[in-house]
Design a protein around this motif. Structure first.
Motif, mmCIF file in Angstrom:
data_model
loop_
_atom_site.group_PDB
_atom_site.id
_atom_site.type_symbol
_atom_site.label_atom_id
_atom_site.label_comp_id
_atom_site.label_asym_id
_atom_site.label_seq_id
_atom_site.Cartn_x
_atom_site.Cartn_y
_atom_site.Cartn_z
ATOM 1 N N PRO A 1 52.928 45.763 41.970
ATOM 2 C CA PRO A 1 52.487 47.103 42.389
ATOM 3 C C PRO A 1 51.670 47.837 41.328
ATOM 4 C CG PRO A 1 54.825 46.785 42.842
ATOM 5 C CD PRO A 1 54.389 45.629 41.999
ATOM 6 N N GLU A 2 51.795 47.410 40.071
ATOM 7 C CA GLU A 2 51.066 48.100 38.995
ATOM 8 C C GLU A 2 49.720 47.444 38.686
ATOM 9 O OE1 GLU A 2 53.776 48.570 35.577
ATOM 10 O OE2 GLU A 2 55.353 48.289 37.087
ATOM 11 N N ARG A 3 49.369 46.391 39.420
ATOM 12 C CA ARG A 3 48.091 45.706 39.120
ATOM 13 C C ARG A 3 46.956 46.344 39.910
ATOM 14 N NH1 ARG A 3 50.757 39.766 40.118
ATOM 15 N NH2 ARG A 3 52.505 40.131 38.689
ATOM 16 N N PRO A 4 45.802 46.585 39.256
ATOM 17 C CA PRO A 4 44.669 47.147 40.001
ATOM 18 C C PRO A 4 44.143 46.145 41.024
ATOM 19 C CG PRO A 4 44.018 46.556 37.768
ATOM 20 C CD PRO A 4 45.493 46.337 37.850
ATOM 21 N N LEU A 5 43.594 46.688 42.120
ATOM 22 C CA LEU A 5 43.106 45.826 43.200
ATOM 23 C C LEU A 5 41.599 45.638 43.083
ATOM 24 C CD1 LEU A 5 45.158 47.495 46.063
ATOM 25 C CD2 LEU A 5 45.615 45.271 44.992
ATOM 26 N N ASN A 6 41.151 44.453 43.461
ATOM 27 C CA ASN A 6 39.719 44.195 43.533
ATOM 28 C C ASN A 6 39.132 45.075 44.644
ATOM 29 O OD1 ASN A 6 37.168 43.084 44.230
ATOM 30 N ND2 ASN A 6 37.768 41.129 43.323
ATOM 31 N N PRO A 7 38.184 45.968 44.290
ATOM 32 C CA PRO A 7 37.679 46.897 45.308
ATOM 33 C C PRO A 7 36.883 46.212 46.422
ATOM 34 C CG PRO A 7 36.449 47.105 43.262
ATOM 35 C CD PRO A 7 37.585 46.186 42.980
ATOM 36 N N PHE A 8 36.480 44.968 46.205
ATOM 37 C CA PHE A 8 35.760 44.233 47.259
ATOM 38 C C PHE A 8 36.695 43.349 48.083
ATOM 39 C CE2 PHE A 8 32.025 44.645 44.240
ATOM 40 C CZ PHE A 8 31.450 45.676 44.968
ATOM 41 N N SER A 9 37.985 43.649 48.069
ATOM 42 C CA SER A 9 38.925 42.770 48.764
ATOM 43 C C SER A 9 39.699 43.489 49.855
ATOM 44 C CB SER A 9 39.915 42.181 47.755
ATOM 45 O OG SER A 9 40.819 43.184 47.310
ATOM 46 N N ASP A 10 39.235 44.684 50.262
ATOM 47 C CA ASP A 10 39.966 45.484 51.251
ATOM 48 C C ASP A 10 41.414 45.709 50.798
ATOM 49 O OD1 ASP A 10 37.709 45.586 52.890
ATOM 50 O OD2 ASP A 10 38.220 43.693 53.854
ATOM 51 N N GLY A 11 41.558 45.867 49.492
ATOM 52 C CA GLY A 11 42.887 46.175 48.961
ATOM 53 C C GLY A 11 43.856 45.023 48.974
ATOM 54 N N LYS A 12 43.351 43.788 49.113
ATOM 55 C CA LYS A 12 44.258 42.650 49.262
ATOM 56 C C LYS A 12 44.416 41.810 48.002
ATOM 57 C CE LYS A 12 43.383 42.122 54.187
ATOM 58 N NZ LYS A 12 42.297 41.701 55.053
ATOM 59 N N VAL A 13 43.420 41.844 47.095
ATOM 60 C CA VAL A 13 43.448 40.921 45.956
ATOM 61 C C VAL A 13 43.650 41.694 44.653
ATOM 62 C CG1 VAL A 13 42.151 39.183 44.666
ATOM 63 C CG2 VAL A 13 41.934 39.298 47.157
ATOM 64 N N PRO A 14 44.806 41.500 44.015
ATOM 65 C CA PRO A 14 45.041 42.186 42.740
ATOM 66 C C PRO A 14 44.427 41.413 41.575
ATOM 67 C CG PRO A 14 47.005 40.970 43.372
ATOM 68 C CD PRO A 14 45.968 40.693 44.436
ATOM 69 N N GLY B 1 28.747 25.082 29.681
ATOM 70 C CA GLY B 1 28.569 23.627 29.632
ATOM 71 C C GLY B 1 29.521 22.903 30.558
ATOM 72 N N SER B 2 30.215 23.645 31.396
ATOM 73 C CA SER B 2 31.170 23.038 32.330
ATOM 74 C C SER B 2 30.543 23.015 33.717
ATOM 75 C CB SER B 2 32.461 23.865 32.372
ATOM 76 O OG SER B 2 33.243 23.465 33.478
ATOM 77 N N ILE B 3 30.660 21.874 34.389
ATOM 78 C CA ILE B 3 30.078 21.764 35.721
ATOM 79 C C ILE B 3 30.795 22.703 36.692
ATOM 80 C CG2 ILE B 3 31.475 19.852 36.644
ATOM 81 C CD1 ILE B 3 27.660 20.156 36.856
ATOM 82 N N LEU B 4 32.004 23.087 36.344
ATOM 83 C CA LEU B 4 32.776 23.940 37.239
ATOM 84 C C LEU B 4 33.632 24.942 36.444
ATOM 85 C CD1 LEU B 4 32.826 23.957 40.299
ATOM 86 C CD2 LEU B 4 34.901 22.601 40.205
ATOM 87 N N PRO B 5 32.969 25.934 35.828
ATOM 88 C CA PRO B 5 33.747 26.908 35.063
ATOM 89 C C PRO B 5 34.718 27.665 35.968
ATOM 90 C CG PRO B 5 31.459 27.616 35.255
ATOM 91 C CD PRO B 5 31.532 26.241 35.828
ATOM 92 N N THR B 6 35.894 27.939 35.444
ATOM 93 C CA THR B 6 36.912 28.678 36.201
ATOM 94 C C THR B 6 37.419 29.803 35.310
ATOM 95 O OG1 THR B 6 37.503 26.654 37.352
ATOM 96 C CG2 THR B 6 39.084 28.438 37.460
ATOM 97 N N TRP B 7 37.561 30.972 35.921
ATOM 98 C CA TRP B 7 37.883 32.176 35.153
ATOM 99 C C TRP B 7 39.178 32.788 35.646
ATOM 100 C CZ3 TRP B 7 34.375 33.158 31.331
ATOM 101 C CH2 TRP B 7 33.064 32.691 31.493
ATOM 102 N N ILE B 8 39.906 33.423 34.718
ATOM 103 C CA ILE B 8 40.925 34.375 35.117
ATOM 104 C C ILE B 8 40.368 35.748 34.745
ATOM 105 C CG2 ILE B 8 42.285 33.934 32.987
ATOM 106 C CD1 ILE B 8 44.789 34.733 34.687
ATOM 107 N N CYS B 9 40.234 36.600 35.750
ATOM 108 C CA CYS B 9 39.593 37.901 35.587
ATOM 109 C C CYS B 9 40.673 38.935 35.282
ATOM 110 C CB CYS B 9 38.834 38.280 36.855
ATOM 111 S SG CYS B 9 37.706 36.967 37.392
#
Ligand SMILES: [Zn+2]
Length: 210
Positions: free
Chosen positions: A28-41, A58-66
């Motif tokens: 409940p304390e995590r901010p929500l992604n504003p482009f997710s209709d309030g569904k993705v924290p 240099g990675s063919i498939l970079p993956t991020w934690i935002c």
């Protein structure tokens, strides 16, 4: 998807001159992604198909934690510390004696930047990428003017720099693909359950996983 309970993730570069931790509060304390209709924290874990990040990492498939910047702190080994240039020296491979400080203070260019192995590449006025100047590990991506209205200030952190003990948790698996419209077709297929490849336990391609 990260669990609803609070958790702490640890990570850093390959030579341990740079360490960070992400203190994730309860859902409940995590901010929500504003482009997710309030569904993705946030934090959100995403595979990135964009051209800039593929080349820059240099990675063919970079993956991020935002990660909201307020959740991240870091521990940097000063370049001036004894044996700091020798990653094989045990005293040089730990930044454990350095204090933990908010990452916003050190993961942005500033007067401190010559003191640490953390280096900056500003690809434009607004965008800063960081990497370890000793071992070369890519670490973060940051947009100084933000991602738009409603977005918290975010460090995108390369998922592969999270410590293995944390990375092994099932909830660390990516939630989604982003920038799919920029993607390379065979990479998309590979990353989305496409063609089945031969699987070898090591580098010996004449041995197969049963
Ligand atoms: Zn390093």
């Amino acid at each position: 998807m990260l669990p609803d309970h609070p958790l702490v993730l640890h990570g850093g570069c390959n030579c341990r001159a740079i360490r960070y931790k992400v203190q994730v509060p309860a859902r409940p304390e995590r901010p929500l992604n504003p482009f997710s209709d309030g569904k993705v924290p946030f934090p959100m874990v995403a595979i990135d198909h964009c051209n800039d990040c593929r080349r820059a990492t240099g990675s063919i498939l970079p993956t991020w934690i935002c990660v909201p910047t307020s959740m991240m702190s870091c521990q940097l080994q000063p370049i001036s510390s004894p044996n700091s240039h020798d990653p094989n020296d045990s005293a040089a491979t730990s930044s454990d004696s350095s204090p933990w400080v908010p990452a916003v203070e050190l993961f942005k260019p500033g007067p401190h930047q010559d003191n640490y192995h953390l280096k900056f590449y500003q690809s434009s006025e607004a965008i800063t990428r960081t990497f370890c100047g000793r071992c070369g590990t890519n670490l973060t991506y940051f947009i100084s003017h933000g991602m738009g209205e409603g977005f918290p200030e975010i460090f995108d952190v390369i998922l592969g720099t999270i410590d293995r003990e944390d990375l092994e948790k099932e909830w660390m698996a990516p939630d989604r693909h982003c920038w799919w419209s920029c993607g390379i077709k065979w990479v998309q297929e590979l990353s989305n359950g496409g063609k089945v490849l031969p699987v070898h336990p090591t580098y010996k391609v004449n041995e197969f996983v049963e």
